[in-house]
Design an enzyme around this catalytic site. Structure first.
Site, PDB file in Angstrom:
ATOM      1  N   SER B 136     -52.896  32.090  42.770  1.00  0.00           N
ATOM      2  CA  SER B 136     -54.273  31.728  42.430  1.00  0.00           C
ATOM      3  C   SER B 136     -54.671  30.460  43.199  1.00  0.00           C
ATOM      4  O   SER B 136     -54.673  30.474  44.433  1.00  0.00           O
ATOM      5  CB  SER B 136     -54.390  31.578  40.916  1.00  0.00           C
ATOM      6  OG  SER B 136     -55.725  31.408  40.529  1.00  0.00           O
ATOM      7  N   HIS B 178     -57.640  36.839  42.796  1.00  0.00           N
ATOM      8  CA  HIS B 178     -58.301  37.529  41.666  1.00  0.00           C
ATOM      9  C   HIS B 178     -59.405  38.433  42.236  1.00  0.00           C
ATOM     10  O   HIS B 178     -60.516  38.483  41.708  1.00  0.00           O
ATOM     11  CB  HIS B 178     -58.918  36.531  40.687  1.00  0.00           C
ATOM     12  CG  HIS B 178     -57.980  35.486  40.160  1.00  0.00           C
ATOM     13  ND1 HIS B 178     -57.059  35.749  39.172  1.00  0.00           N
ATOM     14  CD2 HIS B 178     -57.813  34.179  40.494  1.00  0.00           C
ATOM     15  CE1 HIS B 178     -56.370  34.637  38.899  1.00  0.00           C
ATOM     16  NE2 HIS B 178     -56.801  33.675  39.690  1.00  0.00           N
ATOM     17  N   GLU B 205     -54.939  40.451  41.582  1.00  0.00           N
ATOM     18  CA  GLU B 205     -53.950  39.893  40.664  1.00  0.00           C
ATOM     19  C   GLU B 205     -52.648  40.708  40.715  1.00  0.00           C
ATOM     20  O   GLU B 205     -52.652  41.892  41.032  1.00  0.00           O
ATOM     21  CB  GLU B 205     -54.523  39.866  39.241  1.00  0.00           C
ATOM     22  CG  GLU B 205     -55.685  38.882  39.142  1.00  0.00           C
ATOM     23  CD  GLU B 205     -56.307  38.772  37.756  1.00  0.00           C
ATOM     24  OE1 GLU B 205     -55.893  39.511  36.851  1.00  0.00           O
ATOM     25  OE2 GLU B 205     -57.221  37.929  37.600  1.00  0.00           O
TER      26      GLU B 205
END
Lengths: 275, 275
Positions: B136, B178, B205
């Site tokens: 992330s 994401h 993800e």
């Protein structure tokens, strides 16, 4: 179903899929352009409101088109397969210079119109030069292969799209509407990858593809048309994918087009608006 | 900042951006693969939890990596620029066979680490063969040009992305995380169109790009990596676009890659998983 044959000396009319939610009052550039094509003050617009279950949809479009100063705008409230055989409706269609198919549910269009005299008439009239526009569900019904439903999201998947046979006014495209608004890239990618013969068009709201008889598409409106061209697709895992698998697609071409840009469905060449 | 130079006879370590939400307990294939690269039971993993404001993030990853049977896993709770100069932390980094940067807010990483000895150490160690993974925000910080924020949606726009300078571990990619979950195609398209020198990677993800020292990227995980290659971009309207304008981008290449597929950042060739 493939587009109806063109008789000698005739030219097909435009096919104009609209991504839904086209502006109807303030600056209605898409409807205005359609009306111009259809003859402006000589335009005779026939509205097919079959996709909608709201009784006012057809009459509302009559008012919208009359406000654009057409000669005549008449809605045919075809709500059953019997209606789609009515002689008076077929006679009205014969006088049309443009046909407009409203939004609603595209499966109402395919189930009510499919195989009827009205469907045959629309196909024949388009092959003779009558222009056909449709918005949302009215756009979905136009191609040979209609996207009937599918997943939301950016990724293709094995069950990402469902097809139904469409009106067959055009065979070289798969198209989807409300494209960015409803996040439908994944289902368009699923659709083109099932059989990579056609260009995929993702049409945003208040945006239209004016597809000329020679296959040249021009973007008209405030949003984008996303073109996915799978003609150079080198690899697809779609055939082997199981439910939930990520899909591999290698070698797609992607164009983001906006007002005035063009894309030729025959050569698959995209071009920016001439400055 | 460009990647640190490699000394003679040495080989750069892997760069492993992860799209967030990687599986940590059941079937943690990404973390397991990272640990294998780093030496398995000889692996010495140093965790940089700076992106997170939760005190437990670092210790939690210590437990996760110890459960994967590494030799050592230690988190360095760097929460200020002063922390990023601590000699004991720099000494811990020198012993790492792998560095793992957690998720959180990538602007914490860039503002706290940027220009510090810890940042220099990570760059130097990677050029000497130490592998660096980040999830992330920890993935976002890796490239020369970091995507700091931007719009949600499928369409690029003139203000669709904001950049900040990143760690500069890799310079040939722009990457977003994401990706499908947060509907970020538009900001990746905006990013690659601002300056079409790099490949854009949209990482879902629980999916990672294992980028080898020779520039070959392999997809590992359950989701997709969307590759946008602008090397043949023929036209972009980005420079002339005003706020709210639709953007024209003609000639992008698009690949949807899944577990085992590869993409070479140097040649820009995508290949399906070897069967």
């Amino acid at each position: 179903m493939c587009p109806a044959k063109i008789a000698d000396g005739q030219q097909r009319g435009f096919i104009i899929p609209i991504g839904g939610a086209e502006e109807r009052v303030d600056d209605p550039i898409i409807l205005q352009r359609f009306v111009e094509l259809c003859g402006d003050e000589n335009a005779n617009i026939v509205i097919i409101p079959t996709a909608s279950q709201l009784a006012e949809t057809g009459p509302n479009y009559e008012i919208i088109f009359r406000n654009l100063n057409v000669k005549n705008a008449i809605s045919l409230p075809i709500n059953s397969r019997e209606d789609a055989e009515r002689e008076d409706y077929l006679a009205a269609l014969e006088n049309a210079t443009g046909i407009f198919i409203t939004g609603g549910n595209q499966l109402r269009l395919s189930t009510i119109l499919g195989g009827t005299s009205v469907a045959q008439s629309i196909r024949k009239l388009n092959s003779e030069g009558v222009h056909v526009a449709g918005t949302s569900a009215g756009a979905a019904i136009m191609p040979e292969h209609m996207i009937a439903g599918g997943s939301t999201g950016a990724l293709p998947n094995e069950q990402g799209v469902t097809f139904a046979p469409g009106l067959g006014l055009i065979s070289k495209v798969l198209l989807d509407q409300h494209f960015s608004q409803r996040n439908r890239l994944g289902r368009l990618l699923s659709a083109v990858s099932y059989n990579p013969f056609a260009s995929g068009l993702g049409i945003c709201e208040n945006t239209a593809a004016f597809i000329a008889p020679d296959g040249l598409l021009e973007v008209v409106g405030h949003g984008s048309i996303t073109v996915v061209d799978p003609s150079d697709l080198q690899h697809s895992s779609m055939a082997e994918a199981r439910t939930g698998d990520s899909i591999t697609l290698i070698g797609l071409k992607l164009h983001m087009l906006s007002n005035g840009d063009t894309y030729c469905l025959n050569t698959r060449v995209a071009s920016p608006k001439a400055v």
